[in-house]
Design a protein around this motif. Sequence first.
Motif, PDB file in Angstrom:
ATOM      1  N   ASP A   1       0.827  -1.200   0.000  1.00 42.05           N
ATOM      2  CA  ASP A   1       0.000   0.000   0.000  1.00 42.05           C
ATOM      3  C   ASP A   1       0.872   1.265   0.000  1.00 42.05           C
ATOM      4  N   ILE A   2       1.861   1.272   0.871  1.00 38.14           N
ATOM      5  CA  ILE A   2       2.712   2.475   0.996  1.00 38.14           C
ATOM      6  C   ILE A   2       3.555   2.661  -0.256  1.00 38.14           C
ATOM      7  N   LEU A   3       3.906   1.560  -0.906  1.00 39.29           N
ATOM      8  CA  LEU A   3       4.697   1.624  -2.141  1.00 39.29           C
ATOM      9  C   LEU A   3       3.884   2.285  -3.257  1.00 39.29           C
ATOM     10  N   LEU A   4       2.615   1.885  -3.354  1.00 45.12           N
ATOM     11  CA  LEU A   4       1.734   2.496  -4.366  1.00 45.12           C
ATOM     12  C   LEU A   4       1.591   3.998  -4.101  1.00 45.12           C
ATOM     13  N   ARG A   5       1.385   4.340  -2.835  1.00 44.60           N
ATOM     14  CA  ARG A   5       1.208   5.753  -2.504  1.00 44.60           C
ATOM     15  C   ARG A   5       2.473   6.559  -2.799  1.00 44.60           C
ATOM     16  N   THR A   6       3.615   5.926  -2.526  1.00 43.11           N
ATOM     17  CA  THR A   6       4.889   6.622  -2.763  1.00 43.11           C
ATOM     18  C   THR A   6       5.067   6.915  -4.247  1.00 43.11           C
ATOM     19  N   ILE A   7       4.783   5.917  -5.094  1.00 41.91           N
ATOM     20  CA  ILE A   7       4.937   6.121  -6.546  1.00 41.91           C
ATOM     21  C   ILE A   7       4.001   7.233  -7.014  1.00 41.91           C
ATOM     22  N   LEU A   8       2.764   7.213  -6.521  1.00 36.58           N
ATOM     23  CA  LEU A   8       1.808   8.262  -6.905  1.00 36.58           C
ATOM     24  C   LEU A   8       2.318   9.631  -6.471  1.00 36.58           C
TER      25      LEU A   8
ATOM     26  N   PHE B   1      -9.182  -6.540   2.869  1.00 40.20           N
ATOM     27  CA  PHE B   1      -9.942  -5.284   2.904  1.00 40.20           C
ATOM     28  C   PHE B   1     -11.264  -5.511   3.617  1.00 40.20           C
ATOM     29  N   ASN B   2     -11.520  -4.696   4.631  1.00 41.21           N
ATOM     30  CA  ASN B   2     -12.719  -4.908   5.454  1.00 41.21           C
ATOM     31  C   ASN B   2     -13.983  -4.397   4.770  1.00 41.21           C
ATOM     32  N   THR B   3     -13.829  -3.283   4.010  1.00 45.07           N
ATOM     33  CA  THR B   3     -15.033  -2.704   3.390  1.00 45.07           C
ATOM     34  C   THR B   3     -14.805  -2.574   1.893  1.00 45.07           C
ATOM     35  N   LYS B   4     -15.922  -2.409   1.175  1.00 44.39           N
ATOM     36  CA  LYS B   4     -15.842  -2.205  -0.272  1.00 44.39           C
ATOM     37  C   LYS B   4     -15.131  -0.895  -0.593  1.00 44.39           C
ATOM     38  N   GLU B   5     -15.294   0.086   0.283  1.00 41.47           N
ATOM     39  CA  GLU B   5     -14.656   1.379   0.056  1.00 41.47           C
ATOM     40  C   GLU B   5     -13.133   1.228   0.001  1.00 41.47           C
ATOM     41  N   GLU B   6     -12.620   0.440   0.962  1.00 41.93           N
ATOM     42  CA  GLU B   6     -11.165   0.227   0.984  1.00 41.93           C
ATOM     43  C   GLU B   6     -10.700  -0.470  -0.282  1.00 41.93           C
ATOM     44  N   LEU B   7     -11.444  -1.500  -0.679  1.00 41.12           N
ATOM     45  CA  LEU B   7     -11.091  -2.234  -1.898  1.00 41.12           C
ATOM     46  C   LEU B   7     -11.134  -1.295  -3.104  1.00 41.12           C
ATOM     47  N   ARG B   8     -12.193  -0.463  -3.151  1.00 38.16           N
ATOM     48  CA  ARG B   8     -12.341   0.475  -4.261  1.00 38.16           C
ATOM     49  C   ARG B   8     -11.144   1.423  -4.324  1.00 38.16           C
ATOM     50  N   ASP B   9     -10.764   1.963  -3.168  1.00 36.19           N
ATOM     51  CA  ASP B   9      -9.627   2.886  -3.142  1.00 36.19           C
ATOM     52  C   ASP B   9      -8.349   2.191  -3.602  1.00 36.19           C
ATOM     53  N   PHE B  10      -8.167   0.944  -3.140  1.00 32.50           N
ATOM     54  CA  PHE B  10      -6.976   0.197  -3.531  1.00 32.50           C
ATOM     55  C   PHE B  10      -6.942  -0.024  -5.044  1.00 32.50           C
ATOM     56  N   LEU B  11      -8.077  -0.447  -5.604  1.00 34.99           N
ATOM     57  CA  LEU B  11      -8.124  -0.721  -7.053  1.00 34.99           C
ATOM     58  C   LEU B  11      -7.876   0.554  -7.852  1.00 34.99           C
ATOM     59  N   LEU B  12      -8.510   1.638  -7.433  1.00 33.37           N
ATOM     60  CA  LEU B  12      -8.289   2.905  -8.153  1.00 33.37           C
ATOM     61  C   LEU B  12      -6.814   3.301  -8.093  1.00 33.37           C
ATOM     62  N   GLN B  13      -6.248   3.068  -6.911  1.00 32.58           N
ATOM     63  CA  GLN B  13      -4.849   3.440  -6.715  1.00 32.58           C
ATOM     64  C   GLN B  13      -3.928   2.610  -7.619  1.00 32.58           C
ATOM     65  N   ILE B  14      -4.148   1.318  -7.642  1.00 31.65           N
ATOM     66  CA  ILE B  14      -3.251   0.447  -8.418  1.00 31.65           C
ATOM     67  C   ILE B  14      -3.449   0.662  -9.923  1.00 31.65           C
ATOM     68  N   PHE B  15      -4.705   0.935 -10.336  1.00 37.90           N
ATOM     69  CA  PHE B  15      -4.935   1.213 -11.766  1.00 37.90           C
ATOM     70  C   PHE B  15      -4.229   2.514 -12.166  1.00 37.90           C
ATOM     71  N   THR B  16      -4.284   3.487 -11.272  1.00 37.45           N
ATOM     72  CA  THR B  16      -3.619   4.768 -11.573  1.00 37.45           C
ATOM     73  C   THR B  16      -2.117   4.568 -11.677  1.00 37.45           C
ATOM     74  N   VAL B  17      -1.568   3.793 -10.746  1.00 38.45           N
ATOM     75  CA  VAL B  17      -0.117   3.532 -10.784  1.00 38.45           C
ATOM     76  C   VAL B  17       0.247   2.810 -12.080  1.00 38.45           C
ATOM     77  N   PHE B  18      -0.565   1.848 -12.491  1.00 39.04           N
ATOM     78  CA  PHE B  18      -0.279   1.119 -13.727  1.00 39.04           C
ATOM     79  C   PHE B  18      -0.287   2.071 -14.923  1.00 39.04           C
ATOM     80  N   ARG B  19      -1.230   3.007 -14.898  1.00 40.80           N
ATOM     81  CA  ARG B  19      -1.276   3.964 -16.018  1.00 40.80           C
ATOM     82  C   ARG B  19       0.018   4.793 -16.055  1.00 40.80           C
ATOM     83  N   ILE B  20       0.519   5.095 -14.861  1.00 44.04           N
ATOM     84  CA  ILE B  20       1.778   5.858 -14.796  1.00 44.04           C
ATOM     85  C   ILE B  20       2.930   5.014 -15.338  1.00 44.04           C
TER      86      ILE B  20
END
Length: 1964
Positions: A884-891, A938-957
Amino acid sequence: MWIPTEHEKYGVVIASFRGTVPYGLSLEIGDTVQILEKCDGWYRGFALKNPNIKGIFPSSYVHLKNACVKNKGQFEMVIPTEDSVITEMTSTLRDWGAMWKQLYVRNEGDLFHRLWHIMNEILDLRRQVLVGHLTHDRMKDVKRHITARLDWGNEQLGLDLVPRKEYAMVDPEDISITELYRLMEHRHRKKDTPVQASSHHLFVQMKSLMCSNLGEELEVIFSLFDSKENRPISERFFLRLNRNGLPKAPDKPERHCSLFVDLGSSELRKDIYITVHIIRIGRMGAGEKKNACSVQYRRPFGCAVLSIADLLTGETKDDLILKVYMCNTESEWYQIHENIIKKLNARYNLTGSNAGLAVSLQLLHGDIEQIRREYSSVFSHGVSITRKLGFSNIIMPGEMRNDLYITIERGEFEKGGKSVARNVEVTMFIVESSGQTLKDFISFGSGEPPASEYHSFVLYHNNSPRWSELLKLPIPVDKFRGAHIRFEFRHCSTKEKGEKKLFGFSFVPLMQEDGRTLPDGTHELIVHKCEENTNLQDTTRYLKLPFSKGILLGNNNQAVKATKESFWITSFLCSTKLTQNGDMLDLLKWRTHPDKITGCLSKLKEIDGSEIVKFLQDTLDTLFGILDENSQKYGSKVFDSLVHIINLLQDSKFHHFKPVMDTYIESHFAGALAYRDLIKVLKWYVDRITEAERQEHIQEVLKAQEYIFKYIVQSRRLFSLATGGQNEEEFRCCIQELLMSVRFFLSQESKGSGALSQSQAVFLSSFPAVYSELLKLFDVREVANLVQDTLGSLPTIVHVDDALQAVKLQCIGKTVESQLYTNPDSRYILLPVVLHHLHMHLQEQKDLIMCARILSNVFCLIKKNSSEKSVLEEIDVIVASLLDILLRTILEITSRPQPSGSTMRLQFQDVTGEFVACLLSLLRQMTDRHYQQLLDSFNTKEELRDFLLQIFTVFRILIRPEMFPKDWTVMRLVANNVIITTVLYLSDALRKNFLNENFDYKIWDSYFYLAVIFINQLCLQLEMFTPSKKKKVLEKYGDMRVTMGCEIFSMWQNLGEHKLHFIPALIGPFLEVTLIPQPDLRNVMIPIFHDMMDWEQRRSGNFKQVEAKLIDKLDSLMSEGKGDETYRELFNSILLKKIERETWRESGVSLIATVTRLMERLLDYRDCMKMGEVDGKKIGCTVSLLNFYKTELNKEEMYIRYIHKLYDLHLKAQNFTEAAYTLLLYDELLEWSDRPLREFLTYPMQTEWQRKEHLHLAIIQNFDRGKCWENGIILCRKIAEQYESYYDYRNLSKMRMMEASLYDKIMDQQRLEPEFFRVGFYGKKFPFFLRNKEFVCRGHDYERLEAFQQRMLNEFPHAIAMQHANQPDETIFQAEAQYLQIYAVTPIPESQEVLQREGVPDNIKSFYKVNHIWKFRYDRPFHKGTKDKENEFKSLWVERTSLYLVQSLPGISRWFEVEKREVVEMSPLENAIEVLENKNQQLKTLISQCQTRQMQNINPLTMCLNGVIDAAVNGGVSRYQEAFFVKEYILSHPEDGEKIARLRELMLEQAQILEFGLAVHEKFVPQDMRPLHKKLVDQFFVMKSSLGIQEFSACIQASPVHFPNGSPRVCRNSAPASMSPDGTRVIPRRSPLSYPAVNRYSSSSLSSQASAEVSNITGQSESSDEVFNMQPSPSTSSLSSTHSASPNVTSSAPSSARASPLLSDKHKHSRENSCLSPRERPCSAIYPTPVEPSQRLLFNHIGDGALPRSDPNLSAPEKAVNSTPSSWSLDSGKEAKSTAGGGKLPSPPVPPRPAQTASPARHTSSVSPSPAGRSPLKGSVQSFTPSPVEYHSPGLISNSPVLSGSYSSGISSLSRCSTSETSGFENQVNEPSAAPLGSGPGYGGGSEEPVRKESKTPPPYSVYERTLRRPVPLPHSLSIPVTAEPPALPPKPLAARSGHLENGTRRTDPGPRPRPLPRKVSQL
């Protein structure tokens, strides 16, 4: 029988095989083959370059190679088992081969040759490797060379960077991604920033000294001099030259070549100079006689200098000529080089203008070993080495030197009783203790062997000589003690004997008694006087004497007598064995003075480091010896000394001595008990840290802990070996206690001062180096636990800002890099500590570079395929802690603005790249279980959603092109493979969690967007790769685009009704994907469009949105180069098939058809826009596309964009008229309103009015440049109207002036009339917009048919020119080829009014002939029925083809498509009528021009008359009589009665015209042509008699001839439409148009030579140039007829207007060429075109000048117009807007005829104004004067549409009295008191002054209407509205001012009229 091969799997073809046998496989030499089966000497297999084609080939043609097989069976892969470097070389050379040839094609000669050399080098090196006879070192060297060259070539050719490890290619699958990234980065850095060599060397080669006054031997001394510090920095290079200035020993290169070695980078600067001193050997004075003295002296000669900066710029400096300056003042010789450097050389003479020192200089970079390898030839021939003075920057262990440098500085001597100063020479000897002179230890410099004695040069008459000569004394150490140097001083006499007399000496010992050497520095030596015969061999006599004024010998206390004489030397010792330091000697000899040990140990810190490292081993032995002696007493002192020495080695100057210490510890250290003392003292220091006030010394101790532990461990090992491992437990306890103390000290938080934390930082930075030592004694887990405890004992962190945290992180980094961490067991223990610290720093975004490095190292150890349990557990820990922190760092990093500094940017890129590599490594290691655990965490759908959005954004980068350098394809492919694998895992989560009621648009949109840009990446477009590269990628990864495409399709299908959210947003992205040329991908993705259409239809009942989006995106994507013909077909077929059963099928088919047609045009447009294409093709294609956007798609923005693209193309091609018409299209879309417009293309934000104004001005400018001034005038008026309405008088004034200037240009400047060509493009190979269509093209200026044809063939190089003009058949249409059919056509102007108007100058008419042309004509003569050889006219028919265009020319293009064609046949009789009409018209024109003095030369009229009369006499017109007037013809063609009558009328008219013409000719003919005139008159009477004409009066009754001004004219509208003779087929009668003639200026309409006529009909006749020679008259219409008329274009100007050259022999008989062939023949002004009957009637009415204008049928306004000309206004166009459709520029308005008034006597003539400036009819041609006797009824006006300058309004009857009259106009000008106009022939007087030509006629403009076919679409901006009233007529200034008679009555006042002043148009 074919058997599968076992071992023969791989081979290389050694001979080419053509494959001519059945199933044979064609192979070329060098191909590699994979073998599948064998049978009786044959193999079956395939070439690796094309694996799809399999076949058989002989086994003898193949050389087998060893290979291993993967995946045995159907899909087996063969990998050759050879050195990987060889494999890479082979494949690379193959790839280069093809590219290398392309370099030649592209004319990149330089790279072509360089690459060729490199390829040859690689082949040579490859052979060496293959032979396998190289040593290991040499093999390594060869591979290094190979890879360097491969990388260079790849970089030059733009190929990929190859990751390598130890010269071998690396498989990215075999190493971790972080390691791959490092390898790539390392190679990239190496490539980008070549490593700066730290050491440099200067190669010097002496060639010769060029000087006129030589004759003596010379010594040349080179050295390097630092002008900043004023001292030499190198030893000297010394060589001798012979009397000719050449080296003395040319066979020994080492004597004249030298290498100045070890120059640091700091020495390569502009204030370092190469100095050259030249000493001559000979007589004292250079000019002395030869016998004056036989003794040779060394004397100063000259000096040269060169800055080393001059060598830094380039390569070898061969044969550099250095200027040599001679020293005039010998006392300054010592500093001559400094003065030259300071540019004080004015005081020195040059040795000569051509003189100089020829040397070769070259700077070499790299260490000396590298230089030896690379320049082996230099070293093999021999070169002397010249060192730097002293030690180099880095002292290497093992270096042995013992050099004493002595500089002979200066002396102070007394005169010695002489009247003049002495000539002093110094001689130097080295004397050993025994008194013997040491032989060969004085070196003058490299290049010269050492000598036993030295003689200085002699300075003439100088008692204070300064020499500054540097000498090196390489005396061995054993000879040093006891030796001394003796200097002897002699006076050199210049007398004949030339003897040298000794007068003193000095000496200096080399070593003092205590063992120290002579200290460095300057020494003032005492000069002891002596006599000539003093014996100095006995050294004992003088050694007791004092030698220096500063130093007295210890055993000699006597005072030195005061002496004035002194001698100075400077000494400098460079020795690894001797020392000048007494303290050092005392320490090494500690056993002799045990009482001094404490003092010596204390002083050790003050001794220079270079002295310590010289004696490092001895010093260490001394220290441990002292420790063994008394550890209690000296323990801590020895420990401190040891720490000092260890820290000394950290210095960069001495760090090369670390290996010396390591070797010492390993091999020489013998202190088996030392460990106890060392541990004890170290622990004592650590324990005291927390209490100590000053920490500096403790920090020194902590810095040295690595080597202290090395000593402890080695000591313990020695103890264990000696005692068998005793006291082991005790030792462990000691170490544990020591580390306990460390942990305690680390756990302390510093209070107040930061001294403690600094100590902690020092400890942490050196602690990791201890691990490897501890591992020698403890097992891995123990050490790991110790380290974990130690690192874990640090105080908990409050702020990361603390400097200690960075050090801590560095410590973690070193730990991860250490040997300890590589072990899985210890790694598992240490990993949590490492991750904890990393997480903490990443969270704060601090020390990112260090974090990235640590992470990279963590992942480097985890290999891809390691599925061990420990690795999986490690991945679990890392994912949980860091993903998680790695994805955030790249962003975070990528969203920051990039720093500007280049070094900072590099760091930034590195850190981003490393984090990306870490992320990819982690994802690649994750298995299904890891992904499942991650998603479950991931405990909630919100967390999963944030993670997926984050990883898709990183992949686009990660996919961004700038993420990695462009040649990192390997890295990109690995990254893409990881991304697609991860996306496949995550898409399941997307489907399960975010569909149906949980649908989340944002996350799905992010997913689709990622997938689309993934597929579109450049690095995945395999079609762009070389075959070998493509094959490798497909084998390793497959086509990832197809995988992702299938995933998109699958996800799209899952969306259901949610698809509507993505329509139309995803149409563009999906369209882009389908445009990729991958068939499978297209087949998967295109059906999605059907789905979108279906859902859109359901939602809104249509799919307008889909259509709009598709069309918008197609244009932008295809213009980028995407899409192809296959795509168009596939798109069409797939979608048509899909919609077959849909209810909305029809509208779907329509959409697909529209899109497909757009694609066709876009593809054509793209092909045409390629660099090499010609402008014509580009323009045509753009026009096609532009029209499509407007008419079919109604896309205004795209339409406007393409208007501007077309405009730019026209400007580039200099088609200014077309550019103006193009811009007009945009102008028409705008209104004169204040609506604000957005910024668009190059236009700023502005109002619509402003933009329209800007466009108007641009269009006017282009019309002006294109000489289309009439159109410019209309626009000037439009914009002037706007200015006037806004009261903007300033701009209104400018606009009126511009308008006036355009009128001037019309009258003053010449315009070329272009030719027109019909071009047919047949065959399927033409672009869509041309295919099987015909066009008419407007040619360029001066362009004739041949040139045009050649241009078209150049534009379409593959086209075949058709040689006939017949319509092609279907086979040509469908052929897979290109056929061009080209011939010239004649323009048919739509309105004849201006052209038939009398008095309109040619300059004006020329515009109407070739502008606004819709219709073109082409005639083809042929024979129908039997051909009469006696008279071919009987069967000569003409096939007339009329072409109608879609738009008039000129327009937005130089060519337009033919919309309609009509073909009619003209009978022989109709043909004859037309020929005669044209000839009569030409005659009238010439006569008129001659009569009104428009001709300066009568030759054209003469030629024309001669042609007609002579031809007639020889049977010209009589042929028509024979053909059509015979009884037989009349009976067989009863329907032709009227036509025969018409032909008869024309013949009679021609006779009348000829008679009148002869009368005019007689008046103007020069004297020398009178005989010709007489001959013409005689022949004319013969002609008349042949026609049976006796008296004209009889004929006139039968066929009246109407002339408007009383001149005879024949009515021309009498012929009805013709019927075909058989009465069954009606051929519509076309108005007779111009009939082409072979010679545009043929002087005869009818040749008497019938056979010549026929040959001209059927054969090709040469298109002749001008026949007549005359000066161009002011009324000449243009030059266009001279150059631009092609064989089938009517040239409308009469010969008088054509500036014709003199009749050449070639054209003498051109008059016989009257009947012409269809294609090659120009149409001539001889054959003008009459108007249609309806027009004729109208013109008859207008031209009826004999009747008053009071017709009751005319409306009041019309009457007014006819009777009184109204005032002419420039604003006549400001009326109601035209309702006609916009789009085409109309012909500018036609000037109406001036009203005619009749005299009571019914004699008519033009009412002409006086020649005032700007008079509207000034320059118009006057009518022929009527005869007073005869009157004839009014007839036709001149009505030829192609007649240039047809000013005559008729021809007077041929009476004798009328031939000499001039016009009434002329008379009025010159005779103010003359009779009124038109009052009879007698008023003409004798005035023959020509009409003034300078007055111009501004044409008034009215609406131009096409009356014969569909309405012309008029652009708003160029149309003058049609009104109920006729437009205002131009004013006639004089007539208006004199007053006109209303209703047809004339003013009768005959009084004189004043001549008005010329006035400007704007005043009217």
